[in-house]
Design a protein around this motif. Structure first.
Motif, PDB file in Angstrom:
ATOM      1  N   ALA A   1       0.769  -1.349  -0.029  1.00 32.11           N
ATOM      2  CA  ALA A   1      -0.078   0.028   0.094  1.00 32.11           C
ATOM      3  C   ALA A   1       1.013   1.370  -0.048  1.00 32.11           C
ATOM      4  CB  ALA A   1      -0.812   0.179   1.367  1.00 32.11           C
ATOM      5  N   GLY A   2       0.237   2.415  -0.553  1.00 31.65           N
ATOM      6  CA  GLY A   2       0.774   3.578  -0.172  1.00 31.65           C
ATOM      7  C   GLY A   2       1.706   4.158  -1.691  1.00 31.65           C
ATOM      8  N   ASN A   3       1.817   3.397  -2.548  1.00 31.14           N
ATOM      9  CA  ASN A   3       2.833   3.940  -3.617  1.00 31.14           C
ATOM     10  C   ASN A   3       2.663   2.793  -4.852  1.00 31.14           C
ATOM     11  OD1 ASN A   3       4.411   5.833  -4.488  1.00 31.14           O
ATOM     12  ND2 ASN A   3       6.292   4.556  -4.359  1.00 31.14           N
ATOM     13  N   ALA A   4       3.811   2.030  -5.299  1.00 33.87           N
ATOM     14  CA  ALA A   4       3.556   1.244  -6.209  1.00 33.87           C
ATOM     15  C   ALA A   4       3.290  -0.138  -6.078  1.00 33.87           C
ATOM     16  CB  ALA A   4       5.161   1.032  -7.086  1.00 33.87           C
ATOM     17  N   CYS A   5       2.634  -0.774  -6.977  1.00 34.00           N
ATOM     18  CA  CYS A   5       2.080  -2.077  -6.726  1.00 34.00           C
ATOM     19  C   CYS A   5       2.444  -3.061  -7.529  1.00 34.00           C
ATOM     20  CB  CYS A   5       0.392  -2.112  -6.636  1.00 34.00           C
ATOM     21  SG  CYS A   5      -0.050  -0.772  -5.075  1.00 34.00           S
ATOM     22  N   LEU A   6       1.680  -4.099  -7.936  1.00 31.54           N
ATOM     23  CA  LEU A   6       2.233  -5.405  -8.750  1.00 31.54           C
ATOM     24  C   LEU A   6       1.781  -5.401 -10.114  1.00 31.54           C
ATOM     25  CD1 LEU A   6       0.823  -7.954  -5.922  1.00 31.54           C
ATOM     26  CD2 LEU A   6       2.903  -6.475  -6.069  1.00 31.54           C
ATOM     27  N   VAL A   7       2.955  -5.770 -10.803  1.00 27.07           N
ATOM     28  CA  VAL A   7       3.075  -6.150 -12.285  1.00 27.07           C
ATOM     29  C   VAL A   7       3.346  -7.335 -12.635  1.00 27.07           C
ATOM     30  CG1 VAL A   7       3.419  -5.243 -14.743  1.00 27.07           C
ATOM     31  CG2 VAL A   7       3.489  -3.496 -12.758  1.00 27.07           C
ATOM     32  N   VAL A   8       2.580  -8.138 -13.600  1.00 27.95           N
ATOM     33  CA  VAL A   8       2.789  -9.682 -13.958  1.00 27.95           C
ATOM     34  C   VAL A   8       3.085  -9.343 -15.423  1.00 27.95           C
ATOM     35  CG1 VAL A   8       2.193 -11.803 -14.448  1.00 27.95           C
ATOM     36  CG2 VAL A   8       1.277 -10.626 -12.375  1.00 27.95           C
ATOM     37  N   LEU A   9       4.410  -9.277 -15.944  1.00 30.72           N
ATOM     38  CA  LEU A   9       4.763  -8.723 -16.959  1.00 30.72           C
ATOM     39  C   LEU A   9       5.255  -9.851 -17.884  1.00 30.72           C
ATOM     40  CD1 LEU A   9       5.603  -6.484 -19.300  1.00 30.72           C
ATOM     41  CD2 LEU A   9       7.530  -5.975 -18.282  1.00 30.72           C
TER      42      LEU A   9
ATOM     43  N   CYS B   1      -2.745   2.561  -4.337  1.00 32.37           N
ATOM     44  CA  CYS B   1      -1.535   2.304  -5.201  1.00 32.37           C
ATOM     45  C   CYS B   1      -1.795   3.920  -6.237  1.00 32.37           C
ATOM     46  CB  CYS B   1      -1.831   1.115  -6.076  1.00 32.37           C
ATOM     47  SG  CYS B   1      -1.724  -0.356  -5.304  1.00 32.37           S
ATOM     48  N   ARG B   2      -0.404   4.303  -6.338  1.00 33.74           N
ATOM     49  CA  ARG B   2      -0.301   5.550  -7.025  1.00 33.74           C
ATOM     50  C   ARG B   2       0.247   5.288  -8.429  1.00 33.74           C
ATOM     51  NH1 ARG B   2       2.183   8.822  -1.856  1.00 33.74           N
ATOM     52  NH2 ARG B   2       0.318   8.598  -0.465  1.00 33.74           N
ATOM     53  N   ALA B   3       0.153   6.300  -9.135  1.00 37.16           N
ATOM     54  CA  ALA B   3       0.775   6.156 -10.663  1.00 37.16           C
ATOM     55  C   ALA B   3       2.213   6.731 -10.398  1.00 37.16           C
ATOM     56  CB  ALA B   3       0.318   7.514 -11.397  1.00 37.16           C
TER      57      ALA B   3
END
Length: 395
Positions: free
Chosen positions: A149-157, A172-174
């Protein structure tokens, strides 16, 4: 006096038999439904696979055998021979380009092969940059309270065989363009990130189960750019404008091959739209509970195929009562396959179907499950979101 005594005993015995029969009636699982009923407690077909096992902590990878829908069984890619276990002991994320051992980023990017990630204790993880998850990775938050929480989050690339289970993901933030450590320990240049809780990009065979997602800057879950074979189950989506996007944009035709199962989830309260919004591909939306919406619940563009099956739709007290929304960008409404079967509509909810009734999922044996009658949906989704597991190993 003897005859009176025998008659009384006979009556008591008969009464006992009746009580036992009634108890048996309410405790034996119904053979006509996909869920299991045990002493009045109903578990859906995923949860009944592992939650009844009091030793689940000792055999966490059993979870990989329990998925259904388009993700299929995850056991071949996430369990069995060669599996490595990794415990997150450090909630920090100080250097996304050189993660420290013990952090979540290190386990998700630096440990090669099959890895099952768990957490030593309750923790809040504030990611400095998006976390890219390697193939054959399971992130398992059962038994503790983990907040990303509070900033970047999860990516499945461009990864496959990924399980995300038991996490609180919120606020989650940009993020601007950046370089981060990626799968297999390779540095990846990332473009702009919009602020989604979980984003799938070119991913295959992904299972997202029993997470609680809310209040992110953009959306809660995006399945984009050719991602397919995805199951989204037992999650709680709440307090969000744009909830779930399936399909990158109207011009990305590769998403025609996208197949997503959305099952046993709880949407709401305070969700506005996109539960989900689909472009091009196919979604099977079954046995979910929708607690209102502002604009719409299920919508799409570019002629997607959607089978809405045995859900409960509770319309808002005022405003739009229609479940569906369509943007006809191709000028051919007959190409839509958008229909409802076995759904329950409450508080004036309506569903406008389009196209012929042929949008069936055609699951293979590893994907198949029996959809329960909609009258059981409240029970089947009652434990959606992160589970509270006790020290006695009960979930």
């Amino acid at each position: 006096m003897a005859p009176i005594y025998m008659n009384t005993m006979t009556k008591h015995f008969a009464l006992a038999l009746i009580i036992l029969n009634l108890l048996a009636l309410y405790s034996i699982p119904s053979s006509g439904n996909s869920s299991e009923e045990l002493r009045g407690l109903r578990l859906n077909t995923i949860d009944s696979c592992w939650r009844r096992n009091p030793q689940w902590r000792r055999n966490r990878p059993q979870l990989a055998t329990c998925s259904v829908g388009f993700a299929g069984k995850m056991s071949s890619g996430n369990a069995g021979r060669g599996l490595r276990r990794y415990v997150v002991t450090d909630p920090s994320d100080d250097n996304p380009l050189s993660p420290k051992p013990g952090t979540l980023r290190y386990g998700a990017t630096m440990v090669k092969g099959k890895v099952w990630i768990t957490f030593q204790r309750d923790m809040r993880i504030t990611l400095q940059k998006p976390l890219l998850i390697s193939s054959s990775t399971a992130i398992d938050g059962r038994g503790v309270s983990v907040h990303v929480a509070g900033n970047a989050c999860l990516v499945v690339l461009q990864a496959s065989n990924v399980i995300i289970h038991g996490l609180h993901i919120h606020h989650c933030r940009a993020q601007g363009p950046s370089r981060v450590m990626g799968p297999e320990g390779k540095v990846v240049s990332m473009g702009q990130a919009d602020g989604d809780a979980i984003r799938l990009v070119g991913a295959r065979k992904v299972w997202i189960d029993h997470n609680t997602l809310y209040q992110c800057q953009d959306g809660l879950l995006d399945v984009t750019r050719g991602s397919t074979d995805v199951t989204i189950s037992n999650n709680w989506f709440r307090d969000q404008d744009k909830v779930m996007l399936l399909g990158h944009d109207d011009g990305y035709s590769m998403d025609k091959n996208m197949k997503v199962t959305v099952v046993y989830n709880h949407f709401g309260p305070n969700c506005n739209q996109r539960m989900p919004r689909i472009r091009h591909g196919y979604a099977h939306v079954a046995n979910n509970l929708f607690r209102g919406w502002t604009q719409y619940a299920i919508g799409g563009s570019m002629s997607p195929s959607v089978k809405s099956e045995a859900n409960i739709f509770i319309a808002p007290k005022s405003g739009n009562k229609e479940v569906t929304w369509r943007m006809d960008t191709v000028g051919n409404k007959n190409s839509w396959k958008f229909y409802s079967v076995g759904d329950v509509f409450e508080n004036g909810a309506t569903f406008t179907g389009t196209g012929f009734r042929g949008a069936n999922p055609n699951y293979n044996p590893q994907q198949n499950f029996k959809v329960a009658n909609a009258k059981f949906v409240r029970s089947l989704t009652s434990s959606a979101g992160v589970l509270r597991c006790t020290k006695r190993s009960k979930c």
